[in-house]
Design a protein around this motif. Structure first.
Motif, short mmCIF file in Angstrom:
data_model
loop_
_atom_site.label_atom_id
_atom_site.label_comp_id
_atom_site.label_asym_id
_atom_site.label_seq_id
_atom_site.Cartn_x
_atom_site.Cartn_y
_atom_site.Cartn_z
N LEU A 22 -11.50 -44.04 40.77
CA LEU A 22 -10.24 -44.44 41.39
C LEU A 22 -10.38 -44.47 42.91
CD1 LEU A 22 -7.75 -42.34 39.21
CD2 LEU A 22 -8.24 -44.78 39.01
N ILE A 23 -11.00 -43.42 43.44
CA ILE A 23 -11.15 -43.30 44.90
C ILE A 23 -11.96 -44.48 45.44
CG2 ILE A 23 -12.22 -41.89 46.73
CD1 ILE A 23 -11.37 -39.41 44.89
N LYS A 24 -12.97 -44.89 44.69
CA LYS A 24 -13.79 -46.03 45.08
C LYS A 24 -12.96 -47.31 45.24
CE LYS A 24 -17.83 -45.36 42.93
NZ LYS A 24 -18.62 -45.60 41.68
N MET A 25 -11.90 -47.42 44.44
CA MET A 25 -11.01 -48.59 44.51
C MET A 25 -9.89 -48.39 45.53
SD MET A 25 -10.18 -49.89 40.64
CE MET A 25 -9.21 -51.40 40.94
N GLY A 26 -9.91 -47.28 46.24
CA GLY A 26 -8.87 -47.00 47.22
C GLY A 26 -7.58 -46.49 46.62
N ILE A 27 -7.66 -46.00 45.38
CA ILE A 27 -6.46 -45.55 44.68
C ILE A 27 -6.17 -44.08 44.98
CG2 ILE A 27 -5.50 -45.09 42.37
CD1 ILE A 27 -7.16 -47.63 41.48
N LYS A 28 -4.90 -43.81 45.35
CA LYS A 28 -4.50 -42.43 45.69
C LYS A 28 -3.52 -41.85 44.68
CE LYS A 28 -5.00 -43.51 50.57
NZ LYS A 28 -4.31 -44.44 51.48
N GLY A 29 -2.99 -42.69 43.82
CA GLY A 29 -2.04 -42.23 42.82
C GLY A 29 -2.27 -42.95 41.50
N LEU A 30 -2.01 -42.24 40.40
CA LEU A 30 -2.23 -42.83 39.07
C LEU A 30 -0.97 -42.62 38.22
CD1 LEU A 30 -4.19 -44.10 36.98
CD2 LEU A 30 -4.89 -41.77 36.38
N ILE A 31 -0.42 -43.73 37.75
CA ILE A 31 0.73 -43.66 36.85
C ILE A 31 0.22 -43.91 35.43
CG2 ILE A 31 2.87 -44.82 36.17
CD1 ILE A 31 3.46 -45.26 39.11
N LEU A 32 0.70 -43.06 34.52
CA LEU A 32 0.18 -43.10 33.15
C LEU A 32 1.27 -43.42 32.15
CD1 LEU A 32 -1.66 -39.87 33.88
CD2 LEU A 32 -2.90 -41.85 33.01
N ASP A 33 0.91 -44.23 31.17
CA ASP A 33 1.73 -44.46 29.99
C ASP A 33 1.39 -43.35 28.99
OD1 ASP A 33 3.18 -46.04 27.98
OD2 ASP A 33 1.19 -46.49 27.17
N ILE A 34 2.29 -43.07 28.06
CA ILE A 34 1.98 -42.04 27.05
C ILE A 34 1.44 -42.66 25.77
CG2 ILE A 34 2.89 -40.18 25.58
CD1 ILE A 34 5.06 -39.65 27.63
N ASP A 35 2.28 -43.47 25.11
CA ASP A 35 2.00 -43.89 23.74
C ASP A 35 0.81 -44.84 23.65
OD1 ASP A 35 3.98 -42.49 22.25
OD2 ASP A 35 5.49 -43.78 23.21
N ASN A 36 -0.16 -44.40 22.89
CA ASN A 36 -1.38 -45.16 22.64
C ASN A 36 -2.25 -45.29 23.88
OD1 ASN A 36 -2.61 -45.88 20.32
ND2 ASN A 36 -1.32 -47.65 19.90
N THR A 37 -1.87 -44.57 24.95
CA THR A 37 -2.73 -44.50 26.14
C THR A 37 -3.28 -43.07 26.24
OG1 THR A 37 -1.49 -46.20 27.32
CG2 THR A 37 -2.79 -44.68 28.66
N LEU A 38 -2.39 -42.08 26.36
CA LEU A 38 -2.84 -40.68 26.42
C LEU A 38 -3.01 -40.06 25.05
CD1 LEU A 38 -0.64 -39.36 29.38
CD2 LEU A 38 -3.14 -39.46 29.36
N VAL A 39 -2.11 -40.42 24.14
CA VAL A 39 -2.17 -39.90 22.76
C VAL A 39 -1.72 -41.02 21.80
CG1 VAL A 39 -1.71 -37.45 23.32
CG2 VAL A 39 0.20 -39.00 22.88
N PRO A 40 -2.03 -40.90 20.50
CA PRO A 40 -1.49 -41.86 19.54
C PRO A 40 0.04 -41.87 19.57
CG PRO A 40 -3.21 -40.52 18.52
CD PRO A 40 -2.91 -39.90 19.86
N THR A 41 0.62 -43.00 19.17
CA THR A 41 2.06 -43.22 19.30
C THR A 41 2.91 -42.11 18.68
OG1 THR A 41 1.63 -45.57 19.28
CG2 THR A 41 3.89 -44.91 18.83
N TYR A 42 2.49 -41.58 17.56
CA TYR A 42 3.34 -40.61 16.87
C TYR A 42 2.92 -39.15 17.11
CZ TYR A 42 5.18 -44.83 14.81
OH TYR A 42 5.74 -46.07 14.65
N THR A 43 2.10 -38.91 18.14
CA THR A 43 1.73 -37.54 18.51
C THR A 43 2.75 -37.00 19.50
OG1 THR A 43 -0.61 -37.98 18.17
CG2 THR A 43 -0.07 -36.12 19.58
#
Ligand SMILES: [Mg+2]
Length: 167
Positions: A22-43
């Protein structure tokens, strides 16, 4: 339309993302989705992997927030033991949820990346705001009907794409 649903990177798993990448791309903040990104939809609950991921970002100076279209109850339960700002009912691809999260971080949209699994919500919304966009391969196929329907429309935009297993 095409360029608004084209992410800056296609990534195999959220856990392939490192602060260094991320730092290499100049990114200082990361916004995250939950469902099917961090965990399966029904977790329902965040696991140790999610917590370690967020802690590692923070340790390396990357600000984080969760922005989800899911309802208050789902998002609150998920974030309960996480030290992270969260926004529910975000109505992605509309900009409001992302905008609030970015303002909270005290950053500009161009300094913030969104990582999510859906082209027409996560990625479209991020591109409309001028954020960096990281498309994550959905964890599994067990999804509500409306999302499975959207997957059909994503298909032509995803054909032949190479997903990075390290970022
Ligand atoms: Mg999702």
């Amino acid at each position: 339309m095409g360029r608004f649903v084209t992410p800056d990177a296609y990534i195999e798993s959220i856990y392939s993302i490192s602060p260094e990448g991320l730092i290499k791309m100049g990114i200082k903040g990361l916004i995250l989705d939950i469902d099917n990104t961090l965990v399966p939809t029904y977790t329902k609950n965040a696991d140790i992997k999610v917590k370690a991921f967020l802690d590692n970002m923070k340790k390396n100076g990357i600000k984080t927030a969760i922005v989800s279209n899911a309802k208050q109850g789902r998002v609150e339960q998920f974030c309960r033991h996480l030290d992270v700002d969260y926004f529910y009912n975000a109505l992605k691809p509309l900009k409001k949820g992302y905008r609030q999260a970015i303002e909270n971080m005290g950053l500009r949209p161009c300094d913030v990346a969104i990582a999510g699994d859906q082209l027409f919500t996560d990625i479209l919304g991020g591109n409309l705001l001028g954020m960096k966009t990281l498309l994550i391969k959905p964890i599994d196929r067990n999804e509500p009907f409306m999302i499975r329907l959207k997957r059909l429309f994503e298909k032509p935009f995803l054909r032949g794409k190479q997903y990075l297993d390290k970022f």
